[in-house]
Structures are given as structure tokens and as C-alpha cells.
Scaffold this motif. Structure first.
Motif, PDB file in Angstrom:
ATOM      1  N   GLY A   1     -21.219  14.619  18.125  1.00 40.94           N
ATOM      2  CA  GLY A   1     -22.485  13.887  18.075  1.00 40.94           C
ATOM      3  C   GLY A   1     -23.294  14.109  16.812  1.00 40.94           C
ATOM      4  N   LYS A   2     -24.435  13.414  16.782  1.00 41.81           N
ATOM      5  CA  LYS A   2     -25.253  13.352  15.569  1.00 41.81           C
ATOM      6  C   LYS A   2     -25.964  14.660  15.230  1.00 41.81           C
TER       7      LYS A   2
ATOM      8  N   TYR B   1     -14.869  17.276  16.336  1.00 45.84           N
ATOM      9  CA  TYR B   1     -14.583  16.816  17.696  1.00 45.84           C
ATOM     10  C   TYR B   1     -14.166  18.011  18.542  1.00 45.84           C
TER      11      TYR B   1
ATOM     12  N   ARG C   1     -13.631  14.284  21.910  1.00 47.75           N
ATOM     13  CA  ARG C   1     -15.026  13.845  21.946  1.00 47.75           C
ATOM     14  C   ARG C   1     -15.725  14.260  20.654  1.00 47.75           C
ATOM     15  N   ASN C   2     -16.386  13.317  20.023  1.00 45.80           N
ATOM     16  CA  ASN C   2     -17.180  13.607  18.842  1.00 45.80           C
ATOM     17  C   ASN C   2     -18.370  14.474  19.281  1.00 45.80           C
TER      18      ASN C   2
ATOM     19  N   ILE D   1     -25.811  20.215  24.956  1.00 42.01           N
ATOM     20  CA  ILE D   1     -26.260  19.628  23.684  1.00 42.01           C
ATOM     21  C   ILE D   1     -26.215  20.710  22.598  1.00 42.01           C
TER      22      ILE D   1
END
Length: 129
Positions: free
Chosen positions: A78-79, A61, A75-76, A121
Motif C-alpha cells: 500500500g501507499k 508486496y 498483496r501490495n 496498517i
């Protein structure tokens, strides 16, 4: 730990994090739920933790420092970074755009790197040998 850090002054936060990471690296603290790194501008902290909104196991995170000096909501990442495995030991490079981290897969620790694109990203995930 986030609640403890949130209540400390910046100098005390640095001392706490330095001491904590030193103890962690010396294996005096072995809980895989706790590890982290701060950007060089001290505006974002990256850490690994087990949370209910994760992808499984320990995820990475981040949280940004707010104008008030408080830390924002975690905030994670993400994948692209996190999976059902344990992602641990995040270290953000001095460029603030390259993240190094470990993934525990089938009992083996595999080193990875990822690059933060201009659109925010995480991309270019690679195994490091």
C-alpha cells in the motif's frame, strides 16, 4: 521466482531463498526486481518486485502461506510503504511487525522502517540514519 518457490518443498524453499539472498548480497544478482524476507514463523514472505498494479517502480508486496502449504496471492503493502520511487530490500524483523526497507530517491538509497499496527496498517514510517 514466486512460481519456482511455490513448487519447492519447505526445505528446498529455505535453501533456494538462502542461496538467492546470499548471491544478491554479494552483488552476483543485481536485478532490483528481486529481494525479500520471510517472517520467523515462515508464514509470510515480503518481497520487492515490479508489477502492473504497483505505485510505480519497484514496490514491496507480501504473501501468506495457506493451509495447503501453497503461497497465497501477493498483496501490495500500500501507499504508506510504496510510492512512485523504487522500494527495495524488505527485511521483516523477528518481531514480525517491523519492516526495514530501502527507497531509491534521486539516485540515493534511503533506509526506512515501518511498524505494522494491530489493525494491519503499516504506520510510523521513519528514515533511518
Amino acid at each position: 521466482i514466486a512460481m519456482i518457490i511455490k513448487k519447492l518443498t519447505m526445505k528446498k524453499r529455505f535453501i533456494f531463498c538462502f542461496a538467492f539472498f546470499t548471491l544478491t548480497s554479494m552483488s552476483l544478482i543485481t536485478d532490483k526486481d528481486i529481494s525479500g524476507s520471510m517472517t520467523t514463523d515462515k508464514q509470510t514472505i515480503y518481497f520487492s518486485v515490479v508489477k502492473p498494479d504497483g505505485f510505480g517502480g519497484t514496490d514491496i508486496y507480501c504473501a501468506d502461506k495457506l493451509e495447503s502449504g501453497e503461497w497465497g496471492k501477493a498483496r501490495n503493502l500500500g501507499k504508506n510503504i510504496n510510492s512512485k520511487e523504487d522500494e527495495i530490500n524488505p527485511v521483516i524483523d523477528k518481531d514480525n511487525a517491523t519492516l526495514y526497507f530501502d527507497v531509491i530517491e534521486n539516485g540515493d538509497t534511503i533506509k526506512h522502517s515501518a511498524t505494522l499496527s494491530e489493525d494491519g496498517i503499516w504506520k510510523d514510517i521513519e528514515h533511518i540514519k
